[in-house]
Design a protein around this motif. Structure first.
Motif, short mmCIF file in Angstrom:
data_model
loop_
_atom_site.label_atom_id
_atom_site.label_comp_id
_atom_site.label_asym_id
_atom_site.label_seq_id
_atom_site.Cartn_x
_atom_site.Cartn_y
_atom_site.Cartn_z
N MET A 5 7.78 11.04 14.78
CA MET A 5 9.03 11.56 14.23
C MET A 5 8.76 12.90 13.55
O MET A 5 7.81 13.03 12.77
CB MET A 5 9.60 10.56 13.21
N ASP A 6 9.59 13.90 13.84
CA ASP A 6 9.37 15.21 13.24
C ASP A 6 10.26 15.38 12.01
O ASP A 6 11.10 14.54 11.68
CB ASP A 6 9.59 16.33 14.24
N ALA A 7 10.09 16.53 11.34
CA ALA A 7 10.81 16.78 10.10
C ALA A 7 12.32 16.80 10.30
O ALA A 7 13.07 16.24 9.49
CB ALA A 7 10.34 18.10 9.50
N THR B 256 17.72 14.58 9.31
CA THR B 256 19.00 14.17 9.88
C THR B 256 19.32 12.71 9.54
O THR B 256 20.44 12.38 9.13
CB THR B 256 19.00 14.36 11.41
N ARG B 257 18.34 11.84 9.73
CA ARG B 257 18.55 10.42 9.45
C ARG B 257 18.74 10.16 7.97
O ARG B 257 19.55 9.30 7.58
CB ARG B 257 17.37 9.61 10.02
N TYR B 258 18.03 10.92 7.13
CA TYR B 258 18.21 10.76 5.68
C TYR B 258 19.61 11.19 5.28
O TYR B 258 20.29 10.52 4.49
CB TYR B 258 17.16 11.59 4.92
N ALA B 259 20.09 12.31 5.85
CA ALA B 259 21.43 12.80 5.54
C ALA B 259 22.50 11.80 5.97
O ALA B 259 23.59 11.74 5.38
CB ALA B 259 21.66 14.15 6.21
N GLY C 207 22.23 8.69 5.66
CA GLY C 207 22.18 7.52 4.77
C GLY C 207 20.97 6.63 4.92
O GLY C 207 20.79 5.68 4.15
N GLU C 208 20.11 6.92 5.91
CA GLU C 208 18.92 6.08 6.09
C GLU C 208 17.88 6.44 5.03
O GLU C 208 17.67 7.60 4.69
CB GLU C 208 18.34 6.31 7.48
N ARG C 209 17.22 5.39 4.50
CA ARG C 209 16.20 5.60 3.48
C ARG C 209 14.87 4.94 3.82
O ARG C 209 13.85 5.26 3.24
CB ARG C 209 16.69 5.04 2.12
N ASP C 210 14.87 4.05 4.76
CA ASP C 210 13.67 3.26 5.07
C ASP C 210 12.87 3.89 6.21
O ASP C 210 13.25 3.83 7.37
CB ASP C 210 14.07 1.83 5.44
N PHE C 211 11.73 4.50 5.84
CA PHE C 211 10.84 5.12 6.83
C PHE C 211 9.43 4.54 6.66
O PHE C 211 8.44 5.21 6.90
CB PHE C 211 10.82 6.64 6.65
N ARG C 212 9.36 3.31 6.25
CA ARG C 212 8.07 2.69 5.94
C ARG C 212 7.18 2.59 7.18
O ARG C 212 7.65 2.40 8.31
CB ARG C 212 8.28 1.30 5.35
N GLY C 213 5.89 2.79 6.96
CA GLY C 213 4.89 2.59 8.00
C GLY C 213 4.82 3.66 9.06
O GLY C 213 4.02 3.56 10.00
N LEU C 214 5.62 4.71 8.96
CA LEU C 214 5.63 5.73 10.01
C LEU C 214 4.41 6.65 9.91
O LEU C 214 3.84 6.85 8.84
CB LEU C 214 6.89 6.59 9.90
N ASP C 215 4.02 7.21 11.05
CA ASP C 215 2.94 8.19 11.09
C ASP C 215 3.58 9.58 10.99
O ASP C 215 4.16 10.08 11.95
CB ASP C 215 2.14 8.06 12.38
N LEU C 216 3.46 10.18 9.82
CA LEU C 216 4.08 11.48 9.56
C LEU C 216 3.05 12.51 9.14
O LEU C 216 3.36 13.46 8.42
CB LEU C 216 5.16 11.33 8.47
N LEU D 66 14.70 14.09 -0.91
CA LEU D 66 14.40 12.78 -0.31
C LEU D 66 14.34 11.71 -1.40
O LEU D 66 13.50 10.82 -1.39
CB LEU D 66 13.06 12.85 0.45
N ARG D 67 15.26 11.79 -2.33
CA ARG D 67 15.29 10.82 -3.42
C ARG D 67 15.39 9.39 -2.89
O ARG D 67 16.12 9.12 -1.93
CB ARG D 67 16.48 11.09 -4.35
#
Length: 279
Positions: free
Chosen positions: A1-3, A8-11, A13-22, A32-33
């Motif tokens: 997943m790129d920046a 876009t997903r945060y905007a 309403g998504e907040r859960d990005f756990r475990g991702l390789d970033l 990104l509160r």
């Protein structure tokens, strides 16, 4: 997943990005509160200037991450790996940093007040002028860490490892260092007034011109310590070991010194508890 996808997903309403390789992602200055990046991999990422208040980085991999000037108030960094990370001037007020690896991290001028750093590892970390007032650093590892001019008033370092640490000019007023290991530490000119140092070890420590007014050093070991010109006014030194210490011109007026070991200590010009100057 790129920046761009994260933003876009945060905007949306998504907040859960756990475990991702970033790893290596560039999210500088983004909002990104309350984002959830638990157990995510963000090694070498650029998060400088980010608003990460309340973010969850628990057990995340953040080696060499750039968090310079980031807002991490109330963030959860428990068990995260921030070795070699850059947190210069970051705000970590009230953050959870328990058990976090900050080996060789740069935290110069960072705000880390009222934070929980118990059992954290900060060996060789750079904390010059950092503000750790009233934070908990019990059983913390700060071996050879640089805390020059750091604000540590009221902080708790019970049983912490501070061997070889640099605390020159640091403010440790009313700090708790009971049972701490400060062997070979540099505390020259430090303010340790009213500090609790019972049972601590300061073997060969450098405390020239240190302020120890009202400090409690009972049962502590200061063997071979450099204490020239240090102030012990009304300090408690009962049962402490000052053998071989350099106490030239130290001020010990009204200090409690019952059963102190002063074998081979140098007291030339020192002002003794009764106000007399030692010849």
């Amino acid at each position: 997943m790129d920046a761009n996808e994260i933003i876009t997903r945060y905007a949306a309403g998504e907040r859960d990005f756990r475990g991702l390789d970033l790893r290596g992602v560039n999210l500088a200055n983004e909002n990104l509160r309350d984002v959830n990046l638990r157990q995510a991999t963000l090694n070498d990422a650029n998060l400088s200037g980010c608003d990460l208040k309340g973010a969850n980085f628990r057990e995340a991999k953040l080696e060499k991450v750039n968090l310079q000037g980031a807002h991490l108030e109330l963030a959860n960094l428990i068990g995260a790996d921030l070795a070699h990370a850059n947190l210069t001037e970051a705000n970590l007020n009230e953050a959870g940093i328990r058990g976090t690896n900050l080996t060789k991290a740069i935290l110069n001028k960072a705000n880390i007040q009222d934070a929980n750093l118990n059992e954290a590892v900060l060996d060789e970390a750079h904390l010059r002028e950092a503000n750790l007032s009233h934070s908990a650093l019990n059983r913390c590892h700060l071996i050879e860490a640089d805390l020059t001019l750091a604000k540590l008033e009221g902080a708790s370092f019970a049983n912490a490892m501070l061997t070889g640490a640099i605390l020159t000019g640091a403010n440790l007023a009313a700090a708790s260092l009971s049972g701490a290991n400060l062997d070979n530490a540099d505390l020259g000119g430090a303010d340790l007034s009213r500090a609790k140092l019972q049972g601590s070890t300061l073997v060969n420590a450098h405390l020239v011109q240190a302020n120890l007014r009202g400090a409690n050093l009972s049962w502590s070991s200061l063997r071979g310590a450099e204490l020239r010109g240090a102030t012990f006014y009304r300090a408690k030194l009962s049962w402490s070991n000052l053998s071989g210490a350099d106490l030239k011109e130290a001020v010990m007026i009204s200090a409690s010194m019952d059963y102190v070991n002063l074998r081979n200590a140098v007291l030339t010009g020192a002002i003794l508890p009764d106000g007399r100057t030692h010849e």
